[in-house]
Design an enzyme around this catalytic site. Sequence first.
Site, mmCIF file in Angstrom:
data_model
loop_
_atom_site.group_PDB
_atom_site.id
_atom_site.type_symbol
_atom_site.label_atom_id
_atom_site.label_comp_id
_atom_site.label_asym_id
_atom_site.label_seq_id
_atom_site.Cartn_x
_atom_site.Cartn_y
_atom_site.Cartn_z
ATOM 1 C CB CYS A 130 -5.493 -1.129 -12.084
ATOM 2 S SG CYS A 130 -5.845 -1.448 -10.385
ATOM 3 C CB CYS A 163 -6.836 10.031 -10.201
ATOM 4 S SG CYS A 163 -7.533 10.791 -9.169
ATOM 5 C CB CYS A 181 0.992 0.268 -7.383
ATOM 6 S SG CYS A 181 -0.427 -0.525 -6.860
ATOM 7 C CB CYS A 225 -3.080 13.647 -4.317
ATOM 8 S SG CYS A 225 -2.812 12.118 -5.052
ATOM 9 C CD GLU A 242 4.776 11.384 -10.926
ATOM 10 O OE1 GLU A 242 5.501 12.299 -11.797
ATOM 11 O OE2 GLU A 242 3.998 10.741 -10.915
ATOM 12 C CB CYS A 276 -3.641 2.653 -12.804
ATOM 13 S SG CYS A 276 -2.521 3.508 -11.625
#
Length: 341
Positions: free
Chosen positions: A110, A335, A106, A99, A85, A113
């Site tokens: 975290c 975010c 990832c 962005c 994305e 996230c």
Amino acid sequence: MDVSLLAKLLEDNNQPKFRLEQVKKAIFQDGVFSFENITTISKELREKLKENLDILSFFPDKTLVSKDKRSIKALLKLKDGNLIETVFISPKPNIWSACISSQVGCPLGCGFCATGKGGFKRNLTAEEITDQILYWKQYMKKKGLAGVFSNIVYMGMGEPFLNWEEVSKSLRNLTDPDLFGFSSRSISVSTAGIPEGIEKLAMKFPQINLAVSLHFSADEKRDKFMPINKKHNLEKLKNSLRSYFTHCNRKVFLEYILLENVNDSLEDAQDLIKYLKSIGNFHLLHVNLIRYNSTSDKLKPSSSSVAREFKNYLLRNGVNVTIRKSLGEDIQGACGQLAGR
Ligand code: SAH
Ligand code: SF4
């Protein structure tokens, strides 16, 4: 767009040197979305290019526009079927900022996230990274979107410093005046705190902005929400920032998500101030307070009044601080909400 393939194709077709410049200008500056629209070259050559090359290394799957029209999210299907994305945001009228993602998923996981929750698939190539910029250039042109495309942030999916080779190639292409021609100062790379990456950025790209996702100023808390802290704790992060400042006399942005009853108390603010002061170059540190965008039921964003109090306490202690407005929450394009679905 792979420029070396383009150059080879033109050469194989006995084209004069300036032809490459013409095609590069059309693609990277003007944002044409098909070779057919490059009217400065012959029809025959347009056909040849179309047959042999793709401008984008992925297929746009769908786009979502937020209600306020200031945030647009695109889901892109890579050639191997993976999804990434990218988000286009207008923080001010007529100013657009992209962005972009640097990895599929990832590996750092975290706790707050959405990207981290989906695990890690693979690194993106430099081409797949910069094609996200081409995509938004083309989008602006197609939709007649007014304004200037002025900023790029590596804050989409993935940890850029775990994909240094391709990310550094992408930075070179984005700042190359013969390709995209963005100024280094308009680009920011965000990291969860990979010391090696912070140091390499300082050495190789001293004008690119660095953002560090700090979020917690005590190791126990940071360990809990950001597993990378167990490997590279706050002390190591501090040392890498000190080393950064020996090369660059530039502002560093520290991101801090405010989570209700987790890291938003007065003691947390005091810990943060203490940590910032211990780094040195206090005047070059800028804290961005971010309201948590919901990705799980367990965590809640701090209330606006708590966020304000937290900010004011930092201000009274001389910290440069702003509360960053969150855009695109209604399209899961804020975010940490990018999951590649
Ligand atoms: N991996 C890099 C860059 C991508 S994340 C990094 O972590 O810095 C981009 C930013 O969004 C980071 O500051 C990250 O901490 C933040 N973020 C992640 N999840 C979030 C959430 N749910 N709400 C608000 N910000 C979030
Ligand atoms: Fe990865 Fe950044 Fe999300 Fe952490 S916040 S899981 S480092 S993308």
